[in-house]
Design an enzyme around this catalytic site. Structure first.
Site, mmCIF file in Angstrom:
data_model
loop_
_atom_site.group_PDB
_atom_site.id
_atom_site.type_symbol
_atom_site.label_atom_id
_atom_site.label_comp_id
_atom_site.label_asym_id
_atom_site.label_seq_id
_atom_site.Cartn_x
_atom_site.Cartn_y
_atom_site.Cartn_z
ATOM 1 N N GLU A 1 -11.197 0.950 -3.635
ATOM 2 C CA GLU A 1 -10.357 1.530 -2.556
ATOM 3 C C GLU A 1 -9.079 2.068 -2.961
ATOM 4 O O GLU A 1 -8.748 2.300 -4.164
ATOM 5 C CB GLU A 1 -10.235 0.177 -1.617
ATOM 6 C CG GLU A 1 -9.439 -0.808 -2.567
ATOM 7 C CD GLU A 1 -9.053 -2.143 -1.834
ATOM 8 O OE1 GLU A 1 -9.715 -2.242 -0.593
ATOM 9 O OE2 GLU A 1 -8.721 -3.215 -2.262
ATOM 10 N N ASP B 1 1.066 -1.213 0.125
ATOM 11 C CA ASP B 1 0.077 0.019 -0.039
ATOM 12 C C ASP B 1 0.847 1.243 0.111
ATOM 13 O O ASP B 1 0.670 2.115 0.862
ATOM 14 C CB ASP B 1 -0.823 0.078 1.114
ATOM 15 C CG ASP B 1 -1.889 -1.195 1.327
ATOM 16 O OD1 ASP B 1 -2.020 -1.858 0.289
ATOM 17 O OD2 ASP B 1 -1.954 -1.650 2.532
#
Length: 564
Positions: free
Chosen positions: A201, A38
């Protein structure tokens, strides 16, 4: 069918643009090897043209690592945002092996660094937002206590508009205003549901050429992962998707780098655009990937008024001219990927890049205590690595870890002063994904099979190799591997015991032991496949391996020296 066609279109367009790119530099991926999922990256001219990247930490502590570079090749650990248990005390009570701090976004605004993240215990499902700030990203202690606020979903990101308004974006894809002093939130609204609408997301907002560009990840962080983008003249929409979405993906390819997505875009001092994303070195089989989701770097073409074109991820990349190579970089930790020789010199501390699983017991570790120079003394914990009930009860473990950054490695540690008195007291090394997935080699006190004059079972030191692999529907390997126990050779007593963990190839680990008196006379204790350390209870954090040194049970004393 439509998604597959869009991917083919993207692959048709991207090479034609890439061929126009001046191939003035080359580098290799991953940019941040080992578990660095991420990623979020920025360029800060005020910090002597430095780049900064943040990655997820989940249950590890210290957490929320920030890396810095001047050349996009040499990256150094700058600091940990989360270095005090009081900042996020909930980590100590988090049961889920995949819970914790997810998807940090790092930004710089008006002389201040911001790191925003979601805390997710997973069970029960709930999400809380945490916002940290600093003016000195090279010092752990300089990061603030967090501003805490409620979140409807994961992966928060912040954006400052030209009118001074600050916006919060998060999965869904939602938008709401946020007061950075009080944490007060405006009404939340859904501004885009994505290209496929499947698991939208990781949003990031950019403003360029009069457009608001909203880039998100989709498809889940597995083989269907991809990056898409939309734009609007108004920050609240409506947003129009890019005609060649997805703009970045490895799905339906044979690439070694899979699960590509959750990207962020940034510029360098020459105004060239770059992107960072997560990827897994697994190939399309996606079964053996012990290092998990790593950070990759790719060049981006973004002409005025046009859509950004993201170069497909590969191991060897050609790109814009890179900044001059240098390791003259500030930071509190080592350079990513450098080998370790750790001798725990008196007056030193545990290395900055070593981490724990949740919070360790108080005073569990001491570097070079009096009378024991060049050692790390570990006070034993009652809980072992697996704990009594890892999925229902969090317990503190005397455990310290180092992330695996190479597909091939050799690691060893010297155990000294281990004098157990009770059955099952143990110290050792492990390759670890979660508390339900790890490979261990320990020195352990066990019955010898003999009895003393009073008929009581005698205890003695043994070497023990065992694999913890709790079967689950998500496991990549559900075959039992036998435990191997051998009495410690008498001639090894009274000398350091050297324990080894080695990745003998990309798919298997070996664990072995030797006496430091005769280090070349190595006893192989066991081998195990890397599929045990891939997926399962660690599909997010995971897919990473740590090297852990741990002492188990009470009333043991001793230390170790480590070498990688």
């Amino acid at each position: 069918m439509f998604l597959f066609g869009a991917i083919l279109s993207a692959l048709f367009i991207l090479p034609s643009v890439a061929s126009l790119m001046a191939k003035n530099s080359s580098y290799t991926n991953p940019m941040l090897p080992g578990w660095h999922s991420d990623p979020s990256c920025i360029f800060v001219a005020e910090e002597h043209n430095a780049f900064f990247c943040a990655t997820s930490s989940f249950l590890t502590f210290p957490g929320m690592p920030i890396y810095t570079s001047k050349d996009l090749v040499n990256w150094r650990l700058a600091s940990h945002v989360f270095s005090r248990p009081s900042q996020v005390p909930q980590i100590g009570d988090t049961v889920s092996q995949n819970g914790g701090l997810w998807a940090v976004t790092i930004r710089y605004h008006d002389g201040k660094f911001y790191a925003i993240v979601s805390y997710t215990p997973l069970s029960p499902w709930s999400v809380t937002g945490y916002l940290f700030t600093t003016t000195n990203p090279y010092d752990n202690s300089a990061w603030s206590d967090p501003l805490v606020f409620p979140l409807l979903d994961i992966d928060p990101s912040i954006f400052w508009d030209d009118d001074g308004m600050t916006y919060l974006h998060f999965s869904g894809i939602h938008q709401q205003t946020i007061d950075l002093e009080t944490g007060a939130l405006g009404p939340a609204s859904t501004i885009w549901t994505g290209f496929t609408t499947f698991i939208p997301e990781g949003p990031h907002m950019y403003k360029k050429d009069g457009y608001y560009y909203l880039m998100i990840g989709e498809g889940g962080t597995e083989l269907g992962h991809h990056e898409v983008i939309a734009r609007s003249r108004n920050i609240s929409g409506p947003y129009t998707g890019c005609p060649y979405n997805p703009i970045l993906s490895a799905q339906n390819t044979t690439s070694y780098f899979q699960t590509v997505g959750h990207a962020d875009l940034f510029q360098d001092a020459s105004h060239n655009w770059w992107g960072a994303a997560l990827a897994t070195r697994s190939g399309p089989a996606w079964s053996s990937y012990p290092m998990g989701r790593e950070t990759v770097l790719f060049p981006v073409t973004w002409d005025a008024g046009a859509w950004p074109v993201l170069t497909p991820v590969d191991g060897k990349m050609s790109a814009w001219p890179l900044p001059p190579r240098t390791r003259a970089i500030r930071g509190s930790g080592p350079f990513v990927g450098d080998p370790d020789i750790i001798d725990f010199h008196p007056g030193s501390a545990i290395p900055e890049h070593f981490v724990h699983w949740r919070f360790p017991p108080k005073d569990a570790f001491a570097v070079s205590p009096r009378g024991h120079p060049n050692t790390l003394r570990i006070r034993p914990s009652v809980a072992n690595l697996t704990s009594t009930a890892p999925l229902t009860t969090p317990e503190e473990m005397s455990l310290v870890m180092r992330v695996q950054t190479d597909t091939r490695f050799a690691f060893s540690v010297d155990v000294v002063g281990f004098s157990p008195k009770l059955e099952e007291e143990e110290t050792g090394v492990t390759a670890f994904l979660t508390q339900t997935q790890h490979l261990d080699l320990g020195v352990v006190m066990l019955p010898t099979g003999e009895r003393d004059g009073r008929g009581k079972a005698e205890l003695g030191l043994h070497l023990r190799f065992r694999v913890t692999n709790v079967p689950s529907a998500k496991s990549n390997f559900n075959v039992s591997i036998p435990t191997v126990v051998r009495a410690l050779p008498k001639e090894w007593e009274g000398a350091p015991i050297r324990l080894f963990v080695e990745a003998v190839n990309e798919t298997h680990y070996s664990l072995s032991a030797a006496s430091a008196r005769k280090p070349k006379e190595v006893q192989l204790m066991g081998t195990a496949p890397a599929t045990i350390l891939s997926g399962g209870d660690g599909p997010f954090t995971g897919k990473s391996v740590y090297f852990l040194f741990e002492w188990l049970q009470e009333d043991a004393r001793g230390g170790f020296r480590g070498r990688h």
